[in-house]
Design a protein around this motif. Structure first.
Motif, PDB file in Angstrom:
ATOM      1  N   VAL A 165       0.765  -1.129  -0.024  1.00 60.67           N
ATOM      2  CA  VAL A 165      -0.013  -0.016  -0.031  1.00 60.67           C
ATOM      3  C   VAL A 165       0.934   1.215  -0.081  1.00 60.67           C
ATOM      4  N   TRP A 166       0.419   2.375  -0.418  1.00 61.52           N
ATOM      5  CA  TRP A 166       1.036   3.545  -0.594  1.00 61.52           C
ATOM      6  C   TRP A 166       2.052   3.668  -1.842  1.00 61.52           C
ATOM      7  N   ARG A 207      -4.642  -0.600  -7.671  1.00 60.94           N
ATOM      8  CA  ARG A 207      -5.784  -0.191  -7.465  1.00 60.94           C
ATOM      9  C   ARG A 207      -5.232   1.385  -6.874  1.00 60.94           C
ATOM     10  N   ILE A 209      -5.399   4.945  -5.260  1.00 57.30           N
ATOM     11  CA  ILE A 209      -5.822   5.779  -3.953  1.00 57.30           C
ATOM     12  C   ILE A 209      -5.753   7.182  -4.183  1.00 57.30           C
ATOM     13  N   CYS A 211      -5.721  11.137  -3.413  1.00 58.97           N
ATOM     14  CA  CYS A 211      -5.064  11.510  -2.336  1.00 58.97           C
ATOM     15  C   CYS A 211      -4.975  13.211  -2.962  1.00 58.97           C
ATOM     16  N   LEU A 218      -0.288   7.651  -4.850  1.00 56.63           N
ATOM     17  CA  LEU A 218      -0.630   6.435  -4.038  1.00 56.63           C
ATOM     18  C   LEU A 218      -1.396   5.506  -4.487  1.00 56.63           C
ATOM     19  N   ASN A 219      -1.060   4.036  -4.162  1.00 52.14           N
ATOM     20  CA  ASN A 219      -1.916   2.937  -4.724  1.00 52.14           C
ATOM     21  C   ASN A 219      -1.645   1.834  -3.813  1.00 52.14           C
ATOM     22  N   GLU A 220      -2.663   0.767  -3.918  1.00 55.46           N
ATOM     23  CA  GLU A 220      -2.638  -0.443  -3.371  1.00 55.46           C
ATOM     24  C   GLU A 220      -2.099  -1.479  -4.452  1.00 55.46           C
TER      25      GLU A 220
END
Length: 384
Positions: A165-166, A207, A209, A211, A218-220
């Motif tokens: 994540v991030w 995926r 995110i 922000c 930012l992504n997963e």
């Protein structure tokens, strides 16, 4: 030419001034006037950054300090520092390429096999490939050693499963520098291994995110039975923690955040014009203090670079710089926002707003400031 001139002359070798001039001329020539970085809602900005990387690479400037056999010019660490400063001061027109240049490529040089070096280094040196970093997880951010992403042997290769994540730039990256657990150990830092994973491998899902900083940051990343070959392991199996600690010290000093702070603060009086004379005394004092803190962060960065160049850098050295530059990011952003409220024109205000948004992530990006304080305290107190 861009009018910015540092307020203080730090001696970085006789070639530094000429290199700064060359870089600024390229920025003036090849970047559009309103450029605020590659990661905006306009896809043209990413395309601009990719073209600019190609231009730098053609001139041997993208990986300036790399050895010639890997696509560099064998320049000094100080000349590479000039490149970092000018790039970050002008909204990082290399886009995500700084990651490959600053630490992915050098780490592969030090720990990679001949095959890995041959495969990965030339595309980085040409500015053709984007990397992302698969470290943080939902339950393993600042406490990275508690990560749960696992890799198990499967014939001649490995199968990787877990979640990151991030993960900045995961939507555009072709490769991921990923840390996974390969064996259980009493000490959490043991049994971790670094893998070089292609982002188009079956089982990799990204995926985004949303922000404040805009797209791509930012992504997963979900890894569902992702199969990689034995050649995906970087360094020695089970010793990934040692590699990562080296990586993080290079990453934390590799972004010259103080350079943008200093440029924007220095530009403020001219941008405000007559409004500068009306600025409250208290705001002028804060402006002066922030400029002083720019010098402090710069000198701390130079100390770490000198230690890295000598091969003696420790986690606490990078942590001290990271604490100073993180505080500077946010302090300068607050001062600049107050100054921009007095005027300064559209371009200045857009740059300040962009800097303000980035400053909000400063306390957690590349390791939270609280963890940096722990690292520094441990070193000062000689606590393992």
């Amino acid at each position: 030419m861009i009018a910015y001139v540092p307020l203080m002359d730090f001696s970085m070798g006789q070639d530094a001034a000429g290199l700064r001039g060359e870089l600024r001329a390229l920025i003036d020539e090849h970047l559009p006037p309103g450029f605020l970085g590659a990661f905006t809602d306009d896809p043209a900005d990413l395309a601009t950054a990719q073209r600019f990387c190609g231009i730098l690479a053609e001139r041997g400037l993208l990986c300036l300090a790399w050895p010639p056999e890997y696509g560099g010019r064998g320049a000094s660490a100080w000349e590479q520092t000039v490149v970092r400063e000018e790039m970050w001061a002008h909204h990082e027109p290399r886009g995500a390429q700084y990651m490959g240049v600053n630490w992915v490529g050098p780490t592969i040089m030090r720990h990679g096999t001949a095959g890995q070096r041959e495969r990965h280094l030339p595309p980085i040196a040409r500015g053709e490939v984007i990397w992302c970093q698969g470290f943080s997880e939902p339950d393993a951010g600042s406490d990275l050693a508690s990560l749960r992403t696992s890799a198990r042997r499967d014939g001649d290769g490995w199968v990787i499963s877990g979640q990151k994540v991030w993960t900045s730039y995961a939507t555009m990256a072709q490769w991921c520098f990923l840390l996974a657990r390969t064996t259980k150990a009493d000490r959490r830092q043991d049994g971790l291994t670094v893998f070089l994973v292609p982002m188009d491998a079956p089982g990799v899902e990204v995926r985004p995110i949303g922000c404040l900083m805009g797209p791509h940051h930012l992504n997963e990343v979900f890894l569902s039975d992702v199969r990689v070959g034995a050649d995906a392991v970087l360094g020695t199996e089970g010793e990934g923690w040692r590699v990562v600690q080296e990586v993080l010290s290079f990453e934390r000093v590799g972004i010259a955040r103080y350079a943008r702070c200093e440029r924007l603060l220095h530009d403020a009086p001219a941008a405000l014009g007559d409004a500068w004379a009306e600025a409250p005394d208290e705001l002028r004092v804060r402006w002066t203090r922030a400029l002083t803190h720019c010098r402090r962060a710069r000198l701390l960065a130079y100390r770490v670079i000198a230690l890295q160049d000598a091969g003696t850098v420790r986690p606490g050295d990078a942590a001290a710089y990271r604490i100073a530059v993180t505080r500077l990011d946010q302090e300068s952003a607050e001062v600049l926002m107050d100054l921009a409220a007095l005027g300064g024109g559209t371009r200045f205000q857009e740059e300040v707003e962009d800097h303000f948004r980035y400053s909000h992530a400063a306390t957690v990006a590349s390791g939270s400031i609280d963890i940096q304080r722990v690292l520094l305290a441990r070193e000062l107190l000689a606590v393992s």
